[in-house]
Structure formats: structure tokens, C-alpha cells
Design a protein around this motif. Sequence first.
Motif, PDB file in Angstrom:
ATOM      1  N   GLY A 191     -13.711  -9.970   1.389  1.00 34.36           N
ATOM      2  CA  GLY A 191     -13.946 -11.255   0.556  1.00 34.36           C
ATOM      3  C   GLY A 191     -13.108 -12.257   0.612  1.00 34.36           C
ATOM      4  N   GLY A 192     -12.127 -12.244   1.755  1.00 34.48           N
ATOM      5  CA  GLY A 192     -11.332 -13.504   1.990  1.00 34.48           C
ATOM      6  C   GLY A 192      -9.851 -13.217   1.604  1.00 34.48           C
ATOM      7  N   THR A 193      -9.216 -14.024   1.953  1.00 33.13           N
ATOM      8  CA  THR A 193      -7.503 -14.027   1.878  1.00 33.13           C
ATOM      9  C   THR A 193      -6.927 -15.418   1.457  1.00 33.13           C
ATOM     10  OG1 THR A 193      -5.771 -13.199   3.069  1.00 33.13           O
ATOM     11  CG2 THR A 193      -7.041 -14.670   4.342  1.00 33.13           C
ATOM     12  N   CYS A 194      -5.414 -15.124   1.258  1.00 33.06           N
ATOM     13  CA  CYS A 194      -4.943 -16.419   1.084  1.00 33.06           C
ATOM     14  C   CYS A 194      -3.838 -16.630   2.297  1.00 33.06           C
ATOM     15  CB  CYS A 194      -3.985 -16.217  -0.358  1.00 33.06           C
ATOM     16  SG  CYS A 194      -2.726 -14.801  -0.235  1.00 33.06           S
ATOM     17  N   GLY A 195      -3.230 -17.984   2.184  1.00 38.52           N
ATOM     18  CA  GLY A 195      -2.517 -18.172   3.381  1.00 38.52           C
ATOM     19  C   GLY A 195      -1.219 -17.437   3.599  1.00 38.52           C
ATOM     20  N   ALA A 196      -0.792 -17.413   4.845  1.00 34.81           N
ATOM     21  CA  ALA A 196       0.357 -16.610   5.251  1.00 34.81           C
ATOM     22  C   ALA A 196       1.850 -17.601   4.988  1.00 34.81           C
ATOM     23  CB  ALA A 196       0.455 -16.439   6.547  1.00 34.81           C
ATOM     24  N   ILE A 197       2.791 -16.797   4.141  1.00 35.63           N
ATOM     25  CA  ILE A 197       3.928 -17.686   3.954  1.00 35.63           C
ATOM     26  C   ILE A 197       4.820 -17.778   5.224  1.00 35.63           C
ATOM     27  CG2 ILE A 197       5.930 -17.724   2.484  1.00 35.63           C
ATOM     28  CD1 ILE A 197       4.408 -16.117   0.531  1.00 35.63           C
ATOM     29  N   GLY A 198       4.984 -19.003   5.776  1.00 37.57           N
ATOM     30  CA  GLY A 198       5.849 -19.115   6.940  1.00 37.57           C
ATOM     31  C   GLY A 198       5.175 -19.018   7.959  1.00 37.57           C
ATOM     32  N   GLY A 199       3.586 -18.993   8.179  1.00 38.74           N
ATOM     33  CA  GLY A 199       2.807 -19.082   9.383  1.00 38.74           C
ATOM     34  C   GLY A 199       2.251 -17.727   9.848  1.00 38.74           C
ATOM     35  N   VAL A 200       1.126 -17.573  10.168  1.00 40.91           N
ATOM     36  CA  VAL A 200       0.510 -16.342  10.909  1.00 40.91           C
ATOM     37  C   VAL A 200       1.347 -15.994  12.035  1.00 40.91           C
ATOM     38  CG1 VAL A 200      -1.578 -15.468  12.090  1.00 40.91           C
ATOM     39  CG2 VAL A 200      -1.652 -16.953  10.124  1.00 40.91           C
ATOM     40  N   ARG A 201       1.829 -14.497  11.859  1.00 37.51           N
ATOM     41  CA  ARG A 201       2.603 -13.897  13.026  1.00 37.51           C
ATOM     42  C   ARG A 201       2.660 -12.430  13.019  1.00 37.51           C
ATOM     43  NH1 ARG A 201       5.191 -15.640   8.565  1.00 37.51           N
ATOM     44  NH2 ARG A 201       7.052 -14.611   7.638  1.00 37.51           N
ATOM     45  N   TYR A 202       3.068 -11.955  14.283  1.00 37.60           N
ATOM     46  CA  TYR A 202       2.876 -10.390  14.421  1.00 37.60           C
ATOM     47  C   TYR A 202       3.981  -9.759  13.743  1.00 37.60           C
ATOM     48  CZ  TYR A 202       3.608  -6.301  16.918  1.00 37.60           C
ATOM     49  OH  TYR A 202       3.654  -4.913  17.602  1.00 37.60           O
ATOM     50  N   SER A 203       3.813  -8.439  13.331  1.00 34.31           N
ATOM     51  CA  SER A 203       4.811  -7.905  12.899  1.00 34.31           C
ATOM     52  C   SER A 203       4.467  -6.358  13.016  1.00 34.31           C
ATOM     53  CB  SER A 203       4.993  -7.739  11.198  1.00 34.31           C
ATOM     54  OG  SER A 203       5.794  -6.813  10.591  1.00 34.31           O
ATOM     55  N   GLU A 204       5.665  -5.553  13.351  1.00 36.06           N
ATOM     56  CA  GLU A 204       5.427  -3.991  13.690  1.00 36.06           C
ATOM     57  C   GLU A 204       5.116  -3.288  12.675  1.00 36.06           C
ATOM     58  OE1 GLU A 204      10.003  -2.613  12.930  1.00 36.06           O
ATOM     59  OE2 GLU A 204       9.154  -3.099  15.284  1.00 36.06           O
ATOM     60  N   GLN A 205       5.076  -3.806  11.340  1.00 35.09           N
ATOM     61  CA  GLN A 205       4.493  -3.092  10.026  1.00 35.09           C
ATOM     62  C   GLN A 205       3.584  -3.828   9.179  1.00 35.09           C
ATOM     63  OE1 GLN A 205       7.146  -1.363   7.059  1.00 35.09           O
ATOM     64  NE2 GLN A 205       6.227   0.445   7.841  1.00 35.09           N
ATOM     65  N   PHE A 206       2.674  -3.620   8.326  1.00 32.49           N
ATOM     66  CA  PHE A 206       2.073  -4.268   7.422  1.00 32.49           C
ATOM     67  C   PHE A 206       1.673  -3.632   6.251  1.00 32.49           C
ATOM     68  CE2 PHE A 206      -1.572  -6.874   5.740  1.00 32.49           C
ATOM     69  CZ  PHE A 206      -1.086  -8.465   6.063  1.00 32.49           C
ATOM     70  N   THR A 207       2.200  -4.220   5.028  1.00 37.06           N
ATOM     71  CA  THR A 207       1.716  -3.429   3.845  1.00 37.06           C
ATOM     72  C   THR A 207       0.995  -4.563   3.213  1.00 37.06           C
ATOM     73  OG1 THR A 207       3.952  -2.137   4.059  1.00 37.06           O
ATOM     74  CG2 THR A 207       2.966  -2.590   1.833  1.00 37.06           C
ATOM     75  N   PHE A 208      -0.082  -4.075   2.286  1.00 34.95           N
ATOM     76  CA  PHE A 208      -0.751  -4.831   1.759  1.00 34.95           C
ATOM     77  C   PHE A 208      -1.270  -4.472   0.180  1.00 34.95           C
ATOM     78  CE2 PHE A 208      -3.836  -2.543   4.448  1.00 34.95           C
ATOM     79  CZ  PHE A 208      -4.963  -2.284   3.712  1.00 34.95           C
ATOM     80  N   GLU A 209      -1.626  -5.020  -0.656  1.00 33.69           N
ATOM     81  CA  GLU A 209      -2.046  -4.414  -1.872  1.00 33.69           C
ATOM     82  C   GLU A 209      -2.933  -5.218  -2.624  1.00 33.69           C
ATOM     83  OE1 GLU A 209       1.515  -3.791  -4.675  1.00 33.69           O
ATOM     84  OE2 GLU A 209       2.748  -5.002  -3.373  1.00 33.69           O
ATOM     85  N   LEU A 210      -3.607  -4.794  -3.737  1.00 34.76           N
ATOM     86  CA  LEU A 210      -4.424  -5.327  -4.724  1.00 34.76           C
ATOM     87  C   LEU A 210      -3.745  -4.835  -6.146  1.00 34.76           C
ATOM     88  CD1 LEU A 210      -7.092  -6.865  -4.860  1.00 34.76           C
ATOM     89  CD2 LEU A 210      -8.109  -4.929  -5.402  1.00 34.76           C
ATOM     90  N   ILE A 211      -3.424  -6.150  -7.013  1.00 37.97           N
ATOM     91  CA  ILE A 211      -2.857  -5.639  -8.225  1.00 37.97           C
ATOM     92  C   ILE A 211      -3.607  -6.393  -9.483  1.00 37.97           C
ATOM     93  CG2 ILE A 211      -0.576  -6.360  -9.265  1.00 37.97           C
ATOM     94  CD1 ILE A 211       0.549  -6.747  -6.501  1.00 37.97           C
ATOM     95  N   ASP A 212      -3.674  -5.624 -10.263  1.00 32.85           N
ATOM     96  CA  ASP A 212      -4.468  -6.001 -11.648  1.00 32.85           C
ATOM     97  C   ASP A 212      -3.601  -5.909 -12.743  1.00 32.85           C
ATOM     98  OD1 ASP A 212      -5.918  -6.223 -13.867  1.00 32.85           O
ATOM     99  OD2 ASP A 212      -7.287  -4.340 -13.509  1.00 32.85           O
TER     100      ASP A 212
END
Length: 232
Positions: A191-212
Motif C-alpha cells: 500500500g505504500g511507504t513514508c520517506g527515509a530519514i537521512g536518505g535511502v541507503r543500504y543496511s545489513e539488517q532491516f526491521t519493520f513494524e505496523l503499530i496500532d
Amino acid sequence: MKPTIELTATLTTKDGSEQVTLTFDRAVVGGWTGRDKAALQHHIDELAKIGVKAPEKTPMFYRVGVSRLTGAQAIEVIGDGSSGEVEYTLINIAYRTWVGAASDHTDRVYEHMGITVAKQLCDKPLVSEFWPLDEIEAHWDQVQIRASIQENGKEVVYQDGTVAGLLSPEELLGHLREEGDELAEGTLLFGGTCGAIGGVRYSEQFTFELIDPVLGRAIKHSYNVIPVPIKG
């Protein structure tokens, strides 16, 4: 015969939870789904400056191979030119819409060649829990999406916002119907996303969540990113 992928998932309601096996046969990524048209055009113009072709219209719906969907805790990518992207997702089970989250991991190096190409190059990790949309629809704009990455051995907030900046599920599905499509069983819709803080960049680990925050619950997934060496 269509390719399919199965995922063991938990369907969580206010009254309890149930473990099920979901079978997906299609993945659709909704792109350019921001509600603020001026901000959306600004983003399109910025990407055009780095060679990313502007969309024919907004929103756009991109197909990716269903085999790219995964519940794994690690994915392999080409070199270090990709990045994750937290998104809310929608599925349809027995005519009821459910909400989850996924990372639209995308290869940024190849994005100028075409967004479909860049998206198809990367696996799309997703959560294994879903909530019924009808339980959160009344307070939808308060739902939060958040992501963090590892930088210099520390966890850093990478994305943090509410879904209020994006087309609502009703709006998104309306645009999908205008395309002559629908959220059929077996389809996972991003459904889409919001902007990256500090710019789009690579990382060796990514954690994401949806919060109600209204019902006091969250769904979360973390995965490692393992680069495949580029030898030619």
C-alpha cells in the motif's frame, strides 16, 4: 498452472487469534500512493534528477513475481545497492480484508533502468500476522509504520510515520478497480511507504513494524541482508 507460495500466518482479532496457511499466487506493489499530490510531484521530480523515469500516472501498480514473497529472516541481494521499505499490505480472505506489513526491498542501483526491474531483483519479506481492516478502519490514519536499520553497530530509526500520508485502503482498492483489477484471494497488495530519514541507503539488517496505538498492538519482522559478490 500459476506459481504459488505458502506462508503460515496468524489472523489476530480483538477476540483472539487463529493460525492459518495462506497461499499467495500474485504480488502487486502499489507505488506513488501519497495523498499529498504536491509532495508526491516533488518526489517524482527529485527521482527524475537521478534518472528514475516518472510514472505514467499515480498511483501505479507494479507486478512482481510471487516467489519474491518470503517470511524468511534473511535475504540475498546484489552487492550493497539495495534497501528496505516498510509498507502496509492488504489481503482478502473469504471476502474480508486483512492488514499486514512487508518490506518492498528494492535494488536502487538498477532503479533507473525501470522500477519493475528494480523491484523484481529483491525478495519481499513480510510479517506473519494480519489484522482485520474493519477493526481499525475507524482510526486508520493513526496507524503507524516504522523501520530501523543497523549502522555502525547501532539501531537507527530509518522510517517513522503514519499511514495518514498514504492513500487509504478504500482509496487504493478503488484505484485498483479502475485498472480493471481487484484484491482477489491469493493476492498480496502493497500500500505504500513514508520517506527515509537521512536518505535511502543500504543496511545489513532491516526491521519493520505496523503499530496500532488505539488497540495497543503491533506486528513486526526483522531480516538480515546478505550481499552476493558482483563478479561480472
